[in-house]
Motif scaffolding. Sequence first.
Motif, short mmCIF file in Angstrom:
data_model
loop_
_atom_site.label_atom_id
_atom_site.label_comp_id
_atom_site.label_asym_id
_atom_site.label_seq_id
_atom_site.Cartn_x
_atom_site.Cartn_y
_atom_site.Cartn_z
N VAL A 113 52.47 27.36 -33.99
CA VAL A 113 53.09 27.65 -32.26
C VAL A 113 52.23 29.07 -31.74
N CYS A 114 51.51 28.94 -31.09
CA CYS A 114 50.86 30.74 -30.83
C CYS A 114 51.37 30.96 -29.37
N LEU A 115 51.73 31.73 -29.02
CA LEU A 115 52.61 31.99 -27.99
C LEU A 115 52.28 33.69 -27.74
N ALA A 116 50.97 33.70 -26.69
CA ALA A 116 50.82 34.53 -26.79
C ALA A 116 50.74 35.22 -25.24
N ILE A 241 40.69 37.77 -15.95
CA ILE A 241 40.40 37.01 -15.82
C ILE A 241 41.38 35.89 -16.90
N PRO A 242 43.18 35.60 -16.89
CA PRO A 242 44.23 35.19 -17.28
C PRO A 242 43.77 34.63 -18.36
N GLY A 243 44.28 34.64 -20.09
CA GLY A 243 43.62 33.88 -20.74
C GLY A 243 42.00 33.79 -20.86
N ALA A 244 40.87 33.88 -20.31
CA ALA A 244 40.12 33.86 -19.98
C ALA A 244 39.06 34.69 -20.62
N LYS A 245 37.57 34.46 -21.00
CA LYS A 245 36.86 35.80 -21.18
C LYS A 245 36.29 36.15 -19.99
N ALA A 246 35.95 37.55 -20.20
CA ALA A 246 35.80 38.10 -18.86
C ALA A 246 34.34 38.73 -18.11
N PRO A 247 33.97 38.00 -17.68
CA PRO A 247 32.26 38.41 -16.49
C PRO A 247 31.88 39.10 -16.73
N HIS A 248 30.61 39.74 -17.21
CA HIS A 248 29.31 40.74 -17.40
C HIS A 248 29.27 40.91 -16.14
N LEU A 249 29.79 42.29 -15.29
CA LEU A 249 29.36 42.44 -14.06
C LEU A 249 28.35 43.76 -14.84
N ILE A 250 28.41 44.29 -15.74
CA ILE A 250 27.35 45.05 -15.59
C ILE A 250 26.54 44.33 -16.72
N GLY A 328 64.84 28.84 -29.45
CA GLY A 328 64.27 27.88 -30.43
C GLY A 328 62.56 28.11 -28.88
N TRP A 329 61.62 27.64 -29.51
CA TRP A 329 60.64 27.67 -28.23
C TRP A 329 60.22 27.18 -27.37
N LYS A 330 60.73 25.68 -27.83
CA LYS A 330 60.79 24.28 -27.25
C LYS A 330 61.54 24.62 -26.02
N GLN A 331 62.89 25.20 -26.02
CA GLN A 331 64.28 24.65 -24.54
C GLN A 331 63.66 25.79 -24.35
N ALA A 332 63.25 26.81 -24.76
CA ALA A 332 63.18 28.43 -24.21
C ALA A 332 62.28 28.72 -22.77
N CYS A 333 60.49 28.01 -23.73
CA CYS A 333 59.62 27.04 -22.69
C CYS A 333 60.01 26.70 -21.74
N ASN A 334 61.40 25.66 -21.89
CA ASN A 334 61.17 24.74 -20.66
C ASN A 334 61.87 24.77 -20.46
N ASP A 335 62.85 25.87 -20.55
CA ASP A 335 63.96 26.29 -19.36
C ASP A 335 63.01 27.89 -18.87
N ASN A 336 62.43 28.25 -18.94
CA ASN A 336 61.62 29.97 -18.91
C ASN A 336 60.15 29.29 -18.20
N GLU A 337 60.35 29.18 -16.55
CA GLU A 337 58.35 28.96 -16.03
C GLU A 337 57.60 30.44 -16.49
N ASN A 338 58.22 31.39 -16.62
CA ASN A 338 57.32 32.32 -17.28
C ASN A 338 56.44 32.48 -18.66
N LEU A 339 57.74 31.92 -20.10
CA LEU A 339 57.02 31.65 -21.13
C LEU A 339 56.18 30.57 -20.95
N LYS A 340 56.67 29.06 -20.88
CA LYS A 340 55.01 28.58 -21.04
C LYS A 340 54.05 28.53 -20.60
N PRO A 341 53.33 29.26 -19.57
CA PRO A 341 52.00 29.74 -19.99
C PRO A 341 51.25 30.46 -21.63
N GLY A 342 52.63 30.89 -21.88
CA GLY A 342 51.85 31.66 -23.70
C GLY A 342 51.90 30.71 -24.21
N LEU A 343 52.24 29.39 -23.76
CA LEU A 343 51.75 28.77 -25.64
C LEU A 343 50.21 28.54 -24.80
#
Length: 374
Positions: A113-116, A241-250, A328-343
């Motif tokens: 389980v990878c929480l970034a 860009i959160p979680g995504a590859k950065a665009p090439h500006l140069i 535990g990660w399931k309950q913590a991510c369910n309770d905390n909306e900040n943590l959820k997108p970290g999965l």
Amino acid sequence: MIIGVPKEIKNNENRVALTPAGAKELVKRGHIVYIQHTAGDGSGFSDDEYVSAGAQILPTIEDTYAIAEMIMKVKEPIEPEYGLIKEDQLLFTYFHFASHEPLTKAMIDSKSVCLAYETVEAPDRSLPLLVPMSEVAGRMSVQKGANYLEKPLKGRGILLGGVPGVLPAKVLILGGGVVGTQAAWMAAGLGADVTIMDVSLPRMRYLEDVMPANVNTMMSNEYNIRDMIKDADLIIGAVLIPGAKAPHLITRDMLKDMKPGTVLVDVAVDQGGCIETCKPTTHENPTFIIDDVVHYCVANMPGAVPYTSTLALTNATLPYAIQLADKGWKQACNDNENLKPGLNIIQGEIVYKAVADAFDLPFALVDKYLMDLD
């Protein structure tokens, strides 16, 4: 919960994921904390300090991974660690998956389980676990850029702030977020002529209000970038860009328009980089030169100031680590909306869309895991 903190083995990575103070807070709550021998040495924290805080010391990285239910790290696992990661083990660290397909596939295969850290997101779209390292990297980008502008290091031979009768260096910052803002403050404080480019008018209005007089803002687009790079002495890539590859500006062809000895610092390199010619470098070999342009592309810049970085990181991550350990990660991510997108990856499935899109891999909804609470 059993928490393991391995020693970072990435090149010249001296940070550690948990300070003795952080370990003490987890132990106070009844959790067991294992620290790999000498894991904190690079940041100035001895094994004895961890033992005094209630943690236990393990001799090897293999022992640390084998015993832990949650692994806390700073940087993503590298190849020697892939085989140590267990099924269902929670890994709480920076991953930056979108720029590294082998890592992504290795974590899928591990069924962990990878929480970034970098995709934990607050309701206002801010990234609370990326901010402290972005602050460090933004300030360091100017420090390093000023250094590499020196002639012995192949730069233009320009003092960033100039002197009376001599104009200061021109600093161009691509991106007005946390990194760009911190870089602008540092460059302005040293007396440079600073321009921040961004695509958000509200953000630029804010920056105009708070920045000193030697900082200007400009709309970011290809035409303006091509024009500005002709006179810039130091160019800092600060796009995210959160979680995504950065665009090439140069792009590669733009280098020919830059003055010989121009310095490029790409803080976005761990997300693929916003400068096409940048590739990740290390503190051991931090720069390379293309078309007489100096490229500084160290992917773990804050690792050079590990004491400051480790304290700043633990200040941000510890409240979330406590929630994960307590619930535990399931309950913590369910309770905390900040943590959820970290999965990002759960038991072999990618649950963060930007990562799946980066490699055209299947995507699963995270809610199917959080609804199945133990």
